[in-house]
Design an enzyme around this catalytic site. Structure first.
Site, PDB file in Angstrom:
ATOM      1  N   ILE A   1       0.820  -1.205   0.000  1.00 34.40           N
ATOM      2  CA  ILE A   1       0.000   0.000   0.000  1.00 34.40           C
ATOM      3  C   ILE A   1       0.856   1.258   0.000  1.00 34.40           C
ATOM      4  O   ILE A   1       0.410   2.329  -0.337  1.00 34.40           O
ATOM      5  CB  ILE A   1      -0.949  -0.057   1.207  1.00 34.40           C
ATOM      6  CG1 ILE A   1      -2.134   0.868   1.055  1.00 34.40           C
ATOM      7  CG2 ILE A   1      -0.215   0.191   2.492  1.00 34.40           C
ATOM      8  CD1 ILE A   1      -3.251   0.505   1.979  1.00 34.40           C
TER       9      ILE A   1
ATOM     10  N   GLY B   1       4.778   0.939  -0.348  1.00 42.45           N
ATOM     11  CA  GLY B   1       6.195   0.658  -0.551  1.00 42.45           C
ATOM     12  C   GLY B   1       6.696  -0.576   0.172  1.00 42.45           C
ATOM     13  O   GLY B   1       7.904  -0.782   0.297  1.00 42.45           O
ATOM     14  N   SER B   2       5.768  -1.449   0.660  1.00 42.25           N
ATOM     15  CA  SER B   2       6.224  -2.593   1.456  1.00 42.25           C
ATOM     16  C   SER B   2       6.970  -3.629   0.622  1.00 42.25           C
ATOM     17  O   SER B   2       7.791  -4.375   1.148  1.00 42.25           O
ATOM     18  CB  SER B   2       5.054  -3.251   2.193  1.00 42.25           C
ATOM     19  OG  SER B   2       4.107  -3.748   1.277  1.00 42.25           O
TER      20      SER B   2
ATOM     21  N   ARG C   1       1.227  -3.704  10.472  1.00 45.99           N
ATOM     22  CA  ARG C   1       1.719  -5.032  10.764  1.00 45.99           C
ATOM     23  C   ARG C   1       2.632  -5.606   9.681  1.00 45.99           C
ATOM     24  O   ARG C   1       3.351  -6.572   9.927  1.00 45.99           O
ATOM     25  CB  ARG C   1       0.546  -6.003  10.981  1.00 45.99           C
ATOM     26  CG  ARG C   1      -0.359  -6.209   9.762  1.00 45.99           C
ATOM     27  CD  ARG C   1      -1.426  -7.286  10.034  1.00 45.99           C
ATOM     28  NE  ARG C   1      -0.832  -8.576  10.254  1.00 45.99           N
ATOM     29  CZ  ARG C   1      -0.449  -9.409   9.279  1.00 45.99           C
ATOM     30  NH1 ARG C   1      -0.617  -9.068   8.011  1.00 45.99           N
ATOM     31  NH2 ARG C   1       0.111 -10.558   9.567  1.00 45.99           N
TER      32      ARG C   1
ATOM     33  N   THR D   1       5.421  -4.730   7.706  1.00 46.20           N
ATOM     34  CA  THR D   1       6.880  -4.765   7.804  1.00 46.20           C
ATOM     35  C   THR D   1       7.306  -5.601   9.001  1.00 46.20           C
ATOM     36  O   THR D   1       8.301  -6.322   8.950  1.00 46.20           O
ATOM     37  CB  THR D   1       7.443  -3.330   7.914  1.00 46.20           C
ATOM     38  OG1 THR D   1       7.025  -2.620   6.752  1.00 46.20           O
ATOM     39  CG2 THR D   1       8.958  -3.334   7.985  1.00 46.20           C
TER      40      THR D   1
ATOM     41  N   ALA E   1      12.453  -3.817  13.802  1.00 43.93           N
ATOM     42  CA  ALA E   1      11.381  -2.950  13.302  1.00 43.93           C
ATOM     43  C   ALA E   1      10.168  -2.942  14.227  1.00 43.93           C
ATOM     44  O   ALA E   1       9.799  -3.960  14.821  1.00 43.93           O
ATOM     45  CB  ALA E   1      10.954  -3.396  11.909  1.00 43.93           C
ATOM     46  N   LYS E   2       9.547  -1.780  14.315  1.00 43.63           N
ATOM     47  CA  LYS E   2       8.215  -1.635  14.899  1.00 43.63           C
ATOM     48  C   LYS E   2       7.311  -1.089  13.790  1.00 43.63           C
ATOM     49  O   LYS E   2       7.798  -0.603  12.780  1.00 43.63           O
ATOM     50  CB  LYS E   2       8.239  -0.637  16.062  1.00 43.63           C
ATOM     51  CG  LYS E   2       9.107  -1.087  17.241  1.00 43.63           C
ATOM     52  CD  LYS E   2       9.246   0.000  18.293  1.00 43.63           C
ATOM     53  CE  LYS E   2      10.147  -0.486  19.433  1.00 43.63           C
ATOM     54  NZ  LYS E   2      10.486   0.617  20.378  1.00 43.63           N
ATOM     55  N   GLY E   3       6.024  -1.169  13.994  1.00 42.29           N
ATOM     56  CA  GLY E   3       5.105  -0.580  13.017  1.00 42.29           C
ATOM     57  C   GLY E   3       5.307   0.924  12.957  1.00 42.29           C
ATOM     58  O   GLY E   3       5.730   1.544  13.930  1.00 42.29           O
TER      59      GLY E   3
ATOM     60  N   GLU F   1       0.722   4.040  11.652  1.00 39.91           N
ATOM     61  CA  GLU F   1      -0.465   4.563  12.354  1.00 39.91           C
ATOM     62  C   GLU F   1      -0.158   5.747  13.278  1.00 39.91           C
ATOM     63  O   GLU F   1      -0.897   6.716  13.316  1.00 39.91           O
ATOM     64  CB  GLU F   1      -1.122   3.463  13.199  1.00 39.91           C
ATOM     65  CG  GLU F   1      -1.019   2.080  12.643  1.00 39.91           C
ATOM     66  CD  GLU F   1      -2.280   1.627  11.906  1.00 39.91           C
ATOM     67  OE1 GLU F   1      -2.128   1.022  10.860  1.00 39.91           O
ATOM     68  OE2 GLU F   1      -3.377   1.873  12.378  1.00 39.91           O
TER      69      GLU F   1
END
Lengths: 161, 290, 759
Positions: C488, C490-491, C530, C532, C715-717, C720
């Site tokens: 959505i 660039g993942s 969620r 990444t 990594a963290k989200g 949001e």
């Protein structure tokens, strides 16, 4: 069936012919008759700019032009922006600056930005923002878009020197 | 299913005849930026669309008798690029350039802006303040009418069957005179005016305002001249007291509605603010020409 | 540009943390990428929806005979063409859905509950014939009184939307139906005692308007139903498996018979975590025997797809003179729209998540209203409660004469603190984000007349969950990464980067794709920040499995124990000095010999990711207010956020900038406007007013990296958190500029001018 009208125009340098109903927009003709789906419909009312194309040198929303009006006109779309497989500097800068996320508004933004740089090779940040105010982007907050356009302008100026 | 026909006549007579023949469901296509939105939304189901852009005179800008003649279907962008016009009538040009985005400017025309007959039309206050006129062509030939006579109610014009606006005429620019247009919108672009104010004024040799016209948009059923607002600053050098009188007079001229774009109270107050600010800009421009 | 702070140096990373060109980039800048409406099939019909013009009405009858008789019309459907489902909750990833409500939202049965609610649909050979067919469908309505305002809907005498809806969460079961679907409560300590200890209290009542996600791409899909029951769907959504599940349930089909291919998605922000068109397109295709394409208009998107809640937020805070908060009381009333399920639960849990408060209560009400059923919107529920709490915190700082960052630091949660919503925080970077903005030159920059500065913070849990990833190595040593999560924003880039890092390949040799539901294992939708984290973990583990396998293969070739093989810079290295002359075995060399070492090289990992590190952000906003016109200009904006580790920093910055821009729109201009009949008055971009380029300044992101030990790269989200603080950051800046607290969003010019006149 409604009667369909025969239209001849030039799209990205090539002659094209197609049939369209009188109420059909240029956007629908590009997408449905010519298979050029790079121009997007985000609103259908001229408020988002995702359908931006250049007609006889003027940036317009293709959702607000009848296909019938295209008779004899010279139309440039996103599909004609790269030179073969070589990206236009604006396209390259959009990628380098990560100036797109979902990429849906990107074709319209690129076409609009090209029209800007054709008209003004050295736009200020404010001029760039106002010129592109008709191109909604919901993902980027515009920051990287503006940087990419100004960086491309700088590169194009350099290339002219 | 609606059967729409499209015609692009190449003479005024041909256009007028087509409009007459098309009857009640015929519509003029100028820039198309309002017409196509109405088509799309289903608010309009025309049987015939008459594209008048190929009628001689409909597109282009020329100087004539010291004034300007603007083809009424000339896109805003072309108007904005005309240096001589911009120099003579900066208020008119800035008003036209505020209609929508760059993309809209590539198509939107003054004829469309006036004949859509929205009380919020950006070009109208500046043109009315400028004493601009419309050249109207139709089955009974040509006639000329002041811009303020075009819109008679929201969405309704005074044009007769078969008539359309071919040209906009701006009078010769007097010495020491200038104009300005301002509007208030929630964002910085892309909105319909919540209030618009056009001011056109002329100074005497001493820098005193000798003539002033103020027109207001979006504060009544049509864009209208506010004669008391103009009178409030005539004979002054636009001092604080004159500005306060202008603010009062502009507010008194308002008969706005409350809708999704603004309230009666807000529109009235902003009319005063914008009249003052536009007058100050026009005054500064006029002094710059003294 | 952003500054990267506190980058953990423990790993010698070559790809992660760099800014390569995204792998799907060329298609996106040349117009070749296929979004929902760009996909077509031969013989395809056009599907369109007949929608209710009433906010609340009983459907007396629907007559479709004339429409069906029109030449070119191939199918007409109503709720009668769908099974009448029983109530069933389904956990889709970002929020739970009740399948019966979902079906009723796609197609009204018996009653319409909002202006724009679908009542019938047609498929025809052309768009104009479909339009004509819609006009020939006659629906007779018995119009009922409607209610949209959240507090009006809670009143005893309000029009009741659902006769079967009884408030959940009360001590005694109510005996009358209510629009209050649920009451939830979070509590700690002794609230009364807490307020009794307070030396200063502040209190406020705040409101936010319903706002839309505003993705630029309208919903679109193509569905093809074969006579044997196998069907295909191409659609723009945040989860192809979500689409498959919902279509299977709503139509009573087997999931394995529905193959859903995700097209490119033109923005979602949570709004494409549900279905509107796909079940209808399948039903129309089943009836007509031809593929059916459905594309919403922008007006339909606004009238009939998920906005987020309009809400009322009441906040009371008590504190000691030194700034220590002793008690907090928060009441949240959220519109759910036509069916239960507002994000008030998440709003409640996040409301006080940034603060270590000994005594609090947070009460939430989920309230149904005659407006479109809300859908997830970026950190669902959190910006709303944060608007109230962060506005009150700003007032508290002013009452105490304390710097607003210092007040937040004083009460900040930190590692070891039990969060207001339950768990104990570990490895959080909240204090670091506060330090980052406190130390930033922006915070000390001088302000002019009519200008003001506001600060606010925000929190989001971030989500893990089920994901599948496959990594396949080609015969030349290049690799394909396959996931089940729509890209959505660039993942694909971050997936390819993580695989490239583990395999030791340059990013150009890793090609990421997003597969259809028949080509990859189940994955929860892209949402909740969620992908990444969770899908990235699956990608990393798949690549790691391949490395283990590659070492085994090299050991076999070299005839050494596998312990004697290491994987360094994309090649197997023999640690046995006696065999060092054999040189390294690159991935390409191993791939070329794969037939002799065990066959094709590849691995797939399916997992349920746990331990998504919670995210915190701290923002500074400067505004200038025109006191005469009430117009607010955003002068400068700086946003610090703990992201764990930025896999692709440019797209991390983009997430922060985009979230801030949406938050600014929410604060200043965006809102649903309804007329007295309950019809939306501004269902278009002209009057809905999302920010345009000239409305915004550059938005400066500060990436703070406090690594998440539960993720292979920390990594963290990210996506949001950045929309949580801006509502209050803007309002607090306006408060500073005009000297009056504005409590009702949006802060549109008429409201601001009115309070300036009244001050």
């Amino acid at each position: 069936m409604t009667s369909r009208r025969h239209i001849s125009a030039t799209v990205n340098g090539d002659p094209v012919e197609f049939l369209s109903e009188a109420g059909t927009t240029l956007l629908d003709a590009l997408r449905d008759e010519l298979g050029l789906t790079g121009s997007k419909e985000g609103c259908g009312s001229g408020d988002c700019g995702a359908c931006s194309v250049i007609v006889d040198g003027r940036l317009i929303c293709s959702c607000l032009m009848l296909a019938a009006e295209a008779e004899g006109r010279r139309i440039e779309t996103i599909e004609g922006m790269a030179d073969g497989s070589t990206l236009h500097p604006l396209q390259r800068k959009f990628l380098e600056h990560a100036a797109l996320q979902c990429g849906f508004c990107t074709p319209g933004l690129l076409v609009a930005a090209k029209a800007l740089l054709d008209a003004n090779p050295d736009p200020s940040e404010s001029e760039t923002r106002y010129w592109l105010a008709g191109n909604l982007c919901r993902c980027t907050g515009y920051d990287k878009v503006i940087r990419a356009v100004m960086d491309a302008a700088a590169e194009l100026r350099q290339a002219r020197v | 299913m609606s059967q729409i026909a499209y015609l692009a006549p190449t003479s005024a007579d041909e256009a007028a005849a087509a409009l007459i023949k098309g009857g009640a469901t015929a519509r003029v296509l100028s820039g198309g930026t309002d017409l196509l939105v109405q088509l799309r939304a289903g608010r309009l189901a025309p049987g015939l669309i008459v594209d008048v852009k190929r009628v001689p005179g409909a597109i282009g800008i020329r100087q004539e008798d010291g004034g300007f003649v603007i083809g009424a279907s000339t896109p805003g962008m072309t108007i904005g690029e005309h240096a001589a016009l911009e120099k003579a009538w900066p208020g008119v040009v800035e008003a036209v350039m505020l209609i929508g985005s760059t993309q809209i400017q590539g198509r939107a025309s003054i004829a469309g802006n006036l004949c859509n007959a929205s009380p919020a039309a950006d070009s109208a206050p500046a043109l009315i303040a400028a004493r601009a006129t419309c050249v109207i062509v139709g089955p009974s030939g040509r006639r000329e009418a002041p811009v303020e006579a075009i819109g008679i109610a929201p969405g309704r014009t005074s044009l007769a069957k078969g008539e359309f606006v071919l040209e906009i005429r701006l009078p010769p620019r007097a010495a020491r005179s200038a104009d300005a247009y301002l509007r208030s919108i929630p964002r910085t672009e892309m909105d319909i005016a919540v209030v618009g104010a056009g001011v056109n004024l002329t100074l005497d040799a001493d820098g005193v305002i000798a003539d002033a016209r103020v027109a207001l948009g979006a504060v009544g059923p049509t864009v209208a001249l506010a004669p008391d607002a103009g009178a409030a600053i005539i004979g002054t050098r636009l001092d604080e007291a004159a500005l306060a009188r202008l603010d009062d007079a502009a507010r008194s001229a308002c008969q706005p509605i409350s809708d999704k774009r603004g309230t009666v109270d807000f529109r009235t107050k902003i009319a005063g603010v914008l009249a003052r600010r536009a007058a100050a800009i026009a005054y500064g421009r006029a002094r710059g020409r003294a | 540009m952003s500054e990267v702070m506190d980058r953990p140096q423990t790993l010698n990373l070559k790809v992660v943390g760099t800014r390569p060109i995204r792998p799907d980039g060329a298609d996106k800048v040349t117009g070749k990428a296929t979004f929902g409406a760009d996909f077509s099939m031969p013989g395809m019909l056009v599907g369109k929806i007949k929608r209710s013009p009433h906010a609340h009405a009983r459907i007396v009858s629907i007559d479709t005979k004339k429409a069906l008789a029109l030449a070119g019309v191939k199918a007409v459907i109503t709720a009668a063409d769908f099974p009448d489902l029983a109530s069933e909750e389904y956990e889709a990833g970002e929020s739970a859905a009740n399948l019966r409500d979902l079906a009723l939202n796609c197609m009204a049965r018996g009653k319409v509950l909002y202006d724009g609610h679908a009542v019938a649909a047609v498929a025809a050979t052309s768009s104009s014939i479909a339009d004509a067919a819609l006009a020939l469908i006659t629906v007779t309505y018995d119009v009922l009184p409607h209610v949209i305002d959240v507090e009006a809907a809670m009143e005893a005498g309000a029009p009741v939307l659902h006769a079967h809806l009884f408030t959940e969460g009360l001590e005694t079961k109510p005996d009358r139906p209510s629009n209050i679907a649920k009451r939830n409560e979070l509590m700690r300590g002794d609230l009364e005692a807490g307020f009794a200890q307070a030396e200063v209290t502040v209190e406020g009542r705040y409101t936010t308007a319903a706002v839309h996600q505003g993705y630029i791409e309208p919903h679109a899909c193509v569905a093809a139903f074969a006579p044997d029951g196998q069907c295909q769907v191409w659609s723009s959504s945040q989860g192809q498996f979500m689409v498959r599940t919902y279509c299977a349930k709503i139509l009573g089909l087997e999931a394995s018979n529905i193959r859903v291919t995700p097209t490119e998605i033109g923005g979602g922000f949570g709004g494409k975590t549900t279905v509107y068109l796909e079940p209808l397109a399948l039903a129309l295709s089943r009836q007509s025997g031809a593929p059916v394409k459905m594309v919403m208009t922008r007006e339909e998107v606004f009238r009939a797809t998920g906005p987020t809640s309009g809400a009322v937020i009441e906040v009371k805070l008590g504190a000691k003179r030194d700034g220590a908060i002793t008690a907090a009381r928060v009441v949240l009333k959220y519109q759910a729209g036509a069916f239960p399920g507002s994000p008030v639960g998440a709003g409640s849990m996040t409301a006080l998540a940034c603060y270590d408060v000994p005594n609090f209560s947070v009460t939430g009400f989920d309230v149904v209203t005659n407006s479109p059923k809300v859908a997830a919107y970026r950190a669902p529920g959190a910006p709303i409660s944060a608007f109230g709490v962060e506005s009150a915190m700003d007032d508290l700082a002013r009452e105490l004469g304390m710097d607003p960052i210092a007040l937040r630091r004083k009460n900040a949660v930190r590692d070891g603190v039990k969060a207001a919503y339950g768990p104990t925080f570990r490895n959080i970077g909240y204090l670091e984000t506060l330090e980052a903005i406190a130390d930033h030159p922006h915070y000390k920059a001088p302000l002019g007349p009519n200008q003001g500065r506001g600060v606010a913070v925000g929190f989001w849990f971030n989500v893990g969950g089920e994901s599948t990833a496959a990594v396949q190595v080609g015969e030349d040593g290049s690799a394909v990464v396959v996931t089940g999560n729509p890209d959505i924003g660039g993942s694909r880039a971050s997936m390819a980067m993580m695989a490239a890092e583990v395999l030791g390949l340059p990013i150009e040799k890793v090609r990421p794709i997003v597969a259809d539901t028949a080509s990859i294992g189940f994955s929860m939708l892209t949402g909740g920040s969620r992908t990444t984290f969770a899908t990235g973990m699956a990608v990393t583990q798949a690549a790691q499995k391949i490395v283990v396998d590659l070492k085994r293969r090299a050991a076999q070739i070299w005839d050494v124990p596998v312990e004697q093989v290491d994987w360094i810079n994309g090649a197997a290295v023999c640690l046995d000095a006696a065999k060092a002359d054999k040189g390294d075995l690159t991935l390409a060399a191993l791939a070329a010999q794969s037939a002799r070492t065990g066959g094709p090289i590849g691995a797939q990992v399916s997992l349920t990711a746990q331990g998504a590190g919670p995210g915190f952000g701290a923002h500074i906003c400067d505004v200038e207010v025109d006191p005469e016109t009430g117009h607010v200009t955003i002068l400068r904006y700086t946003a610090a956020q703990d992201v764990g580790r930025a896999i692709h920093p440019a797209y991390v910055e983009g997430q922060i900038q985009g979230g801030v821009a949406q938050g600014i729109g929410w604060a200043l201009n965006e809102e649903y406007v309804f007329d007295s009949e309950g019809r939306m008055e501004n269902a278009g971009f002209l009057d809905y007013r999302v920010p345009v380029a000239s409305d915004l300044p550059m938005i400066e992101p500060i990436i703070v990296e406090v690594a998440n030990p539960r993720h292979p790269f920390g990594a963290k989200g990210v996506g949001e958190v950045p929309i949580v603080p801006p509502l209050a950051a803007v309002a607090n800046a306006v408060r500073a500029a005009i000297g009056v607290r504005m409590t009702d969003l949006p802060l549109s010019p008429p409201k601001i001018r009115a309070v300036i006149d009244a001050r």
